[in-house]
Design an enzyme around this catalytic site. Structure first.
Site, PDB file in Angstrom:
ATOM      1  N   ASP A 172       0.708  -1.217  -0.207  1.00  0.00           N
ATOM      2  CA  ASP A 172       0.018  -0.034  -0.055  1.00  0.00           C
ATOM      3  C   ASP A 172       0.708   1.202  -0.015  1.00  0.00           C
ATOM      4  OD1 ASP A 172      -2.329  -1.733   0.119  1.00  0.00           O
ATOM      5  OD2 ASP A 172      -2.377  -1.296   2.171  1.00  0.00           O
ATOM      6  N   LYS A 173       0.175   2.372  -0.448  1.00  0.00           N
ATOM      7  CA  LYS A 173       0.937   3.820  -0.518  1.00  0.00           C
ATOM      8  C   LYS A 173       1.263   4.140   1.102  1.00  0.00           C
ATOM      9  CE  LYS A 173      -0.321   8.556  -0.936  1.00  0.00           C
ATOM     10  NZ  LYS A 173      -1.386   9.413  -1.154  1.00  0.00           N
TER      11      LYS A 173
END
Length: 339
Positions: A172-173
């Site tokens: 994930d970012k």
């Protein structure tokens, strides 16, 4: 969860996995063919279909004008039938959206510094900072890991196309840590197969709220789209895939727990959803945490992909890498140990 909280009544989804098991933020990551479906809730009855779908897909997924075009070409159906953009939905209607494949736009090389942990002619392993998106997508056309890799490597596998060259998996970012990429198709096929076979070692470290009641355990609970918020995920038996996370407590504080987590599967937001499901969300998680982590000096979520191991696709050697916790997460632990 193979403890007192076991979701024994939730069925296992037996659909086969795609060749490349990606994890991270993606509007179609819960459906191999890009199809998303949901049932209209009572409070949404009477909305125009174009507004309902735009809101349902989540911010940044598609514009209202884009959704209207999808409706016109029949990519959006209500109860299995095509409709007009101004049609009204009713409670209980079954909405299905087949997101069309985007026109391929080649990602461009960008001179972005990379923390390279390992590199040879076949693979590269980097320590991704929190806040960096892995590959270009809606709202993130530049500044991604792919843009940086194209500048750094100049040679990446083409299996995933021009938008995701070399990308075998993702994080994930808002998660920091180790990420591997393939420099050629041989390496890509090997790493993808290892992911599919669940033989890639992936250990994460998270600071969770509350005191976990067990020292170790397994959360075996299927994950799918959250029916109340389409940009989020949840443990559900509707349109879900099996998700398995193993955990072990490393350190306890009065109202926090440091845990090590090992992924057996790689669903979107898996660790974040699973820890929320058992009542111990990650500190600072902007989507699933419910409380900010700034009181501990965190500027994001306390989740780090700290260990990555795999068999080298050419030599057959078992490789294992580790990356230190980000500075603010270390500071949060120091604060808890010394307060």
């Amino acid at each position: 969860m193979n403890t007192e909280n076991s979701p024994e009544n939730l069925p296992e989804n037996k659909n086969s996995l795609p060749l490349v098991e990606l994890e991270g933020d993606s509007p179609d990551s819960d459906a191999a063919d890009g199809t998303i479906a949901w049932t209209v809730e009572p409070e949404s009855g009477g909305e125009r279909i174009d507004k309902h779908v735009t809101d349902g897909l989540g911010e940044g997924t598609a514009s209202r004008s884009q959704v209207q075009e999808w409706i016109r070409i029949g990519a959006v159906t209500v109860n299995g039938k095509a409709v007009k953009p101004n049609a009204k939905v009713a409670a209980g209607d079954e909405i299905e959206v087949r997101i069309p494949e985007p026109e391929p736009v080649e990602a461009l090389p960008e001179n972005i510094p990379l923390d390279v942990v390992y590199e040879d002619a076949d693979v590269i392993v980097i320590n991704k900072p929190r806040g960096m998106v892995v590959h270009p997508a809606v709202g993130h056309s530049s500044g991604t890991v792919v843009n940086a890799l194209l500048y750094h490597c100049r040679d990446l596998s083409g299996i995933n196309g021009v938008m995701r060259p070399g990308i075998v998996h993702r994080i994930d970012k808002d998660t920091s840590g180790l990420l591997m990429a393939a420099k050629n198709d041989l390496a890509h096929a090997s790493l993808a197969q290892q992911l599919k076979d669940h033989t890639v070692l992936r250990r994460y470290y998270a600071l969770a709220y509350g005191a976990l009641p067990h020292e170790r355990g397994t959360i075996d609970a299927p994950i799918g789209r959250d029916k109340h918020d389409r940009k989020m995920f949840a443990v559900t038996d509707k349109g879900s895939k099996r998700a398995v996370t193993h955990f072990a407590v490393l350190e306890r504080f009065d109202d926090y727990t440091l845990v090590e987590l090992r992924l057996e599967t790689g669903r979107t937001h898996q660790i974040r959803v699973h820890l929320k499901y058992i009542g111990h969300p990650i500190v600072g998680d902007p989507m699933y945490g419910g409380r900010a982590g700034r009181t501990l000096g965190m500027v994001g979520q306390a989740l780090h992909a700290g260990v990555l191991g795999f068999v080298h696709p050419r030599t057959g050697e078992t490789l294992e890498f580790s990356a230190p916790l980000p500075a603010d997460m270390e500071h949060a632990l120091y604060t808890l140990r010394t307060r």
